[in-house]
Every structure is written in structure tokens, then in C-alpha cells.
Design a protein around this motif. Sequence first.
Motif, mmCIF file in Angstrom:
data_model
loop_
_atom_site.group_PDB
_atom_site.id
_atom_site.type_symbol
_atom_site.label_atom_id
_atom_site.label_comp_id
_atom_site.label_asym_id
_atom_site.label_seq_id
_atom_site.Cartn_x
_atom_site.Cartn_y
_atom_site.Cartn_z
ATOM 1 N N SER A 1 -2.197 -2.859 -2.348
ATOM 2 C CA SER A 1 -2.387 -2.704 -0.914
ATOM 3 C C SER A 1 -2.496 -4.064 -0.243
ATOM 4 O O SER A 1 -3.238 -4.936 -0.697
ATOM 5 N N SER B 1 -3.556 4.766 -0.492
ATOM 6 C CA SER B 1 -3.724 4.739 0.961
ATOM 7 C C SER B 1 -3.151 5.997 1.591
ATOM 8 O O SER B 1 -2.499 5.955 2.647
ATOM 9 N N THR B 2 -3.406 7.114 0.972
ATOM 10 C CA THR B 2 -2.964 8.417 1.451
ATOM 11 C C THR B 2 -3.810 9.487 0.780
ATOM 12 O O THR B 2 -4.752 9.167 0.040
ATOM 13 N N HIS C 1 5.029 10.958 2.146
ATOM 14 C CA HIS C 1 5.508 10.335 0.912
ATOM 15 C C HIS C 1 6.505 11.242 0.194
ATOM 16 O O HIS C 1 7.478 10.766 -0.403
ATOM 17 N N SER D 1 0.809 -1.223 0.000
ATOM 18 C CA SER D 1 0.000 0.000 0.000
ATOM 19 C C SER D 1 0.844 1.275 0.000
ATOM 20 O O SER D 1 0.367 2.327 -0.416
ATOM 21 N N TYR D 2 2.091 1.193 0.446
ATOM 22 C CA TYR D 2 2.945 2.373 0.424
ATOM 23 C C TYR D 2 3.323 2.785 -0.998
ATOM 24 O O TYR D 2 3.693 3.935 -1.242
ATOM 25 N N TYR E 1 0.820 10.237 10.164
ATOM 26 C CA TYR E 1 -0.001 9.260 9.457
ATOM 27 C C TYR E 1 -1.303 9.904 8.986
ATOM 28 O O TYR E 1 -1.948 10.651 9.731
ATOM 29 N N HIS F 1 -0.153 4.610 7.718
ATOM 30 C CA HIS F 1 0.176 5.051 6.366
ATOM 31 C C HIS F 1 0.450 6.554 6.338
ATOM 32 O O HIS F 1 -0.400 7.346 6.763
#
Length: 345
Positions: free
Chosen positions: A138, A114-115, A328, A86-87, A317, A322
Amino acid sequence: MKSFLSPAILGLSFLSSLSLPEHVLAFFSVPGVPTLRPATLSGRDRNNGIHLAVSPVCGPLSGNVSDVNAGIDIKRIKTIVAFGDSYTDGGRDDGGPLAPPVVVPPDAEAGGRSTDGKVWIEDIAEDIGATLKDYAQSGACTDLSMWPSAIKKVDFLGQMQTFLNQSNHLDPDTTLYAIFFGINDYEDSKTDGTANLQAAAKVILNQISILASPPTNARSFLVTDVYGRGTHTPEGDAMVQTIFSGLAELRANASASSKTKLNFAFAEFARIWDGVLDGDPGYKAFGYVSTDACIVDCTIEECTTDDMCDDPDHYFYYIPGHPSKEGHRIMADYVQEVLQRCVEE
């Protein structure tokens, strides 16, 4: 008499109004004109004030785990192929164009990510003007057969099969393969036991070997890790060490057996997590106001914007476990520092 600025100076003046990474600015350097640095451009206003407060720990592609760039020239990269969880998941797992990184309430995930914006590998691709082919999913682990407790039935092997079945014809000299696994293997090992963490490391090395062989003939690989997200265990650290040592062995064997050069970079994202969560230098040094998740209204299937915090840009997060889009961004910055500063001669 009127004074005129050269086109080069005017161009640098324009660039100074943008928040571009240092390695991108280097492309626009002009003899006799100092290269502008991010601090010169916008200081800590860049990325909503979130910035790296740690630096890579450079070392050789041998011995203990370190940050290293053994042979990758990022300026030559035109395509990035990404595998991971998911990252790294940009919301689409077949290598096609990604949806816009925009949150549309009540769905909290920007275009399936996921962000709340771009993931780190998108930032890198955008910075260097490369095409991104993203196969990450993910919840993915390395190999589902090792982890009976895995909630989502996706893994590196399946991503590889999707990629290989497409018969992509990518130039080995201008394509970078990014591989980011370990988080879900580590989480699954809490239930299924830690014995298979070494096997997970070998899956990553085996898949790299497949990519480096015909028909793909991949030559450049970026491998990253943050398996425990601020937690370290002997078994987890040993997994990362096996991956790292395996990269050195693959590089040496390729060179010795076929005169083929394999290029590897390794970026240890754990330095960010340790810096934020362990108090040295601490989350405030990065510009964060909290190490919590901004959004906690999540299930396995979805996260919603209901009851989200008032300041998502400054929470470490975005959803549980996440990082936010700002997180990121600094992950991408960290990789680029590794590629620039940790060059192995």
C-alpha cells in the motif's frame, strides 16, 4: 424408458449454478454441448449485481495505448507474481500465503487489504487455479528517490529486492508477472512536479528487463494502469504511452537479439473508471448506486467500520479512492476479457 444424462452434461449442469468467469467455463466445454456464458449462469446477480458495462479497446502492441494480449496463454499459468500498490496489496508483501479476505470490525480492511474482500489479482489467481505470490505494498510508487513527498516509504525497487533475495526458482513458462503502478507516482507528482513521470515509466521497463534476465528469466508479463482514477493529464497519458511503447520495444529486441520470446498483456483499467465516473455509460450501468466511498473514517494508518454506509456492495469505492471487492472483481473480469479478446496474432 428412463433418460440418463451423461457425466459431461451433469457437470455442466452443476457449473451452471456457479458464478464462474467465461474463460474458466471454456475449460469445461464439451464437444457438441454449447459452452455456458456468465449471462446464462446467473445474469446480473453475479458479483452482487456489479458487472462490466465497458469493453476493452483492442489494438496491437504498438502505436497508441490499447488493450492487448501479445502471447500470454492464461491456461498455462500456474504461478502469479504480483508487484504494485494498495490496489494489488493482499495484506502481505513477501510472497507468502495471504490472510483470509474477511473484514473483522472495527478494522475495515479485509486481512490487511485496502478493500472488503479479495483484490483483483487474487480473483484472477483463484479463477485459473494459480498460486499467488504477492509483493505489492500500500502506498508504493516506482522509485522513492524521485518523490520526496511520498508518505509511505515503499516502492517497486524494494519489492523487487525482496523477490530477488528469495532466489525463487519459478518456471518461466508457467509464471505470470503482474505489475501495477502509477497511482502514487501521479499523486506525488502533484507536489514534486511532473517531470519524473517519464522516469517512473522507465523504472517499470527497467525492472521488467531485470525480471526477463537471469536468474529469473521471466517470459510473461501483465501490465495494468489507472494512474489518475478518472482523471487524465497530458503528462500522465505520456507516462502510460512510454510504458506501452517500451513493452513493444522489449518484445521486439528480445526476439531479435536472442530468439527469446517475451509475452506481454496490457489492460487499461482507466476504461472502467472513465465509464463509472464520467457519465458514459455512468455508474448505474455497472450496477452501482453511488460513486462515493462507503467508509470515510480513515487515517494514514487505518480505516474503521464506524459510520460506514448501509450498502457497501454497491458503492464504487469502499474506502476513499479504493474500489470495493465487487470493483476488484470487475477489474479481474476486464483483464480476462483482454486476455481472451485482444489477442495479437
